[in-house]
Design a protein around this motif. Sequence first.
Motif, PDB file in Angstrom:
ATOM      1  N   ALA A 110       0.820  -1.217   0.000  1.00  0.00           N
ATOM      2  CA  ALA A 110       0.000   0.000   0.000  1.00  0.00           C
ATOM      3  C   ALA A 110       0.851   1.263   0.000  1.00  0.00           C
ATOM      4  O   ALA A 110       0.332   2.362   0.207  1.00  0.00           O
ATOM      5  CB  ALA A 110      -0.922  -0.009   1.217  1.00  0.00           C
ATOM      6  N   THR A 111       2.161   1.131  -0.245  1.00  0.00           N
ATOM      7  CA  THR A 111       3.040   2.306  -0.255  1.00  0.00           C
ATOM      8  C   THR A 111       2.702   3.191  -1.454  1.00  0.00           C
ATOM      9  O   THR A 111       2.721   2.717  -2.595  1.00  0.00           O
ATOM     10  CB  THR A 111       4.519   1.880  -0.361  1.00  0.00           C
ATOM     11  OG1 THR A 111       4.809   0.909   0.632  1.00  0.00           O
ATOM     12  CG2 THR A 111       5.431   3.085  -0.196  1.00  0.00           C
ATOM     13  N   PRO A 112       2.380   4.465  -1.251  1.00  0.00           N
ATOM     14  CA  PRO A 112       2.121   5.349  -2.394  1.00  0.00           C
ATOM     15  C   PRO A 112       3.323   5.393  -3.332  1.00  0.00           C
ATOM     16  O   PRO A 112       4.472   5.464  -2.879  1.00  0.00           O
ATOM     17  CB  PRO A 112       1.873   6.715  -1.737  1.00  0.00           C
ATOM     18  CG  PRO A 112       1.431   6.394  -0.342  1.00  0.00           C
ATOM     19  CD  PRO A 112       2.199   5.161   0.043  1.00  0.00           C
ATOM     20  N   GLY A 113       3.044   5.337  -4.633  1.00  0.00           N
ATOM     21  CA  GLY A 113       4.137   5.306  -5.602  1.00  0.00           C
ATOM     22  C   GLY A 113       5.066   6.501  -5.491  1.00  0.00           C
ATOM     23  O   GLY A 113       6.288   6.366  -5.654  1.00  0.00           O
ATOM     24  N   ILE A 115       5.958   8.051  -2.865  1.00  0.00           N
ATOM     25  CA  ILE A 115       6.871   7.858  -1.737  1.00  0.00           C
ATOM     26  C   ILE A 115       8.073   7.031  -2.177  1.00  0.00           C
ATOM     27  O   ILE A 115       9.223   7.348  -1.875  1.00  0.00           O
ATOM     28  CB  ILE A 115       6.155   7.178  -0.558  1.00  0.00           C
ATOM     29  CG1 ILE A 115       5.026   8.060  -0.025  1.00  0.00           C
ATOM     30  CG2 ILE A 115       7.140   6.832   0.558  1.00  0.00           C
ATOM     31  CD1 ILE A 115       5.474   9.372   0.562  1.00  0.00           C
ATOM     32  N   LYS A 129       7.538   2.418   4.530  1.00  0.00           N
ATOM     33  CA  LYS A 129       6.822   1.189   4.174  1.00  0.00           C
ATOM     34  C   LYS A 129       6.178   0.553   5.400  1.00  0.00           C
ATOM     35  O   LYS A 129       5.079   0.002   5.324  1.00  0.00           O
ATOM     36  CB  LYS A 129       7.772   0.219   3.477  1.00  0.00           C
ATOM     37  CG  LYS A 129       8.138   0.675   2.072  1.00  0.00           C
ATOM     38  CD  LYS A 129       9.007  -0.319   1.323  1.00  0.00           C
ATOM     39  CE  LYS A 129       9.269   0.177  -0.097  1.00  0.00           C
ATOM     40  NZ  LYS A 129      10.025  -0.783  -0.914  1.00  0.00           N
ATOM     41  N   TYR A 132       2.962   2.967   5.963  1.00  0.00           N
ATOM     42  CA  TYR A 132       1.865   2.916   5.003  1.00  0.00           C
ATOM     43  C   TYR A 132       1.232   1.533   4.894  1.00  0.00           C
ATOM     44  O   TYR A 132       0.058   1.411   4.523  1.00  0.00           O
ATOM     45  CB  TYR A 132       2.342   3.380   3.627  1.00  0.00           C
ATOM     46  CG  TYR A 132       2.499   4.880   3.557  1.00  0.00           C
ATOM     47  CD1 TYR A 132       1.393   5.726   3.572  1.00  0.00           C
ATOM     48  CD2 TYR A 132       3.765   5.468   3.490  1.00  0.00           C
ATOM     49  CE1 TYR A 132       1.535   7.095   3.523  1.00  0.00           C
ATOM     50  CE2 TYR A 132       3.913   6.848   3.436  1.00  0.00           C
ATOM     51  CZ  TYR A 132       2.797   7.656   3.456  1.00  0.00           C
ATOM     52  OH  TYR A 132       2.935   9.023   3.410  1.00  0.00           O
ATOM     53  N   ASN A 133       1.986   0.484   5.229  1.00  0.00           N
ATOM     54  CA  ASN A 133       1.450  -0.875   5.142  1.00  0.00           C
ATOM     55  C   ASN A 133       0.975  -1.423   6.484  1.00  0.00           C
ATOM     56  O   ASN A 133       0.629  -2.589   6.576  1.00  0.00           O
ATOM     57  CB  ASN A 133       2.510  -1.808   4.532  1.00  0.00           C
ATOM     58  CG  ASN A 133       2.736  -1.515   3.064  1.00  0.00           C
ATOM     59  OD1 ASN A 133       1.935  -1.893   2.223  1.00  0.00           O
ATOM     60  ND2 ASN A 133       3.831  -0.821   2.761  1.00  0.00           N
TER      61      ASN A 133
END
Length: 268
Positions: A110-113, A115, A129, A132-133
């Motif tokens: 689920a890490t925003p691209g 980032i 990571k 976000y995860n």
Amino acid sequence: MVKNPNRYSKLIEKVFAKTFRQGEKDIFFQREDLAATAVELGIALPKNLGDIIYSFRYRVALPESIRRLAPEGLEWVIRPAGQAKYKFSLTAMPRIFPNTLLAETKIPDATPGIIGMYALNDEQSLLAKLRYNRLIDIFSGVTCYSLQNHLRTTVPEIGQVETDEIYVGVDRRGAQYVFPVQGKGGSDKLGIIQIEQDFALCAAKFPNLICRPIAAQFMDDNLIALFSFEESENGIGISEERHYRLVLPEQMTTEDLTNYRNRTDNPL
């Protein structure tokens, strides 16, 4: 002034040799000893003297001349002993390494691209990571919230300590927790000294919360090892280790989900 790649080793060897006494388990020295010994040896010091200590804690092993003076089964490490004070100390577990035989658990990434595009270094990427995860929640089984990153404070009898990130959390009983998190990426290694400091930090700053230090290590780009620790009469030990691989959602298979559902430690 002499400046070469081995200057830290020469410096720490000399400081150890000056203070070593056979049979002693703790050998004390101060930051000013580093400066005085550097002048004596004609060694150029870095602007940040703390980099010398950091190097031998997390990057490289102490010189062989020091390591061979440790009793069998023990190793010398450098522990804090107050403001600008340190000690060479014996321990049975100086570094923490992932168990390469441990099974992996896939987690949809689920890490925003954006980032991933702009993370400045491995440690920051790792901490992002984890956040976000929700890996601290998943690993601990506790609902967690990031309180502060790079917390730097002073702890009695130790001096200044720094923790990469602090999470607080609450479980389904209502019990509240504090999770100091240490993250390492690249060539840096996890050290037991950081975990000792995290326990001391919790005792000093969060005495009413359940303390569960966690360490995180990149094994490769998207494989993260997580460790939790506990204190006992025998010292600090690893209470749990898990490996999480961040994957695209389509890389999760029905077989994966069946395997995870059948794991014996599932509390539900």
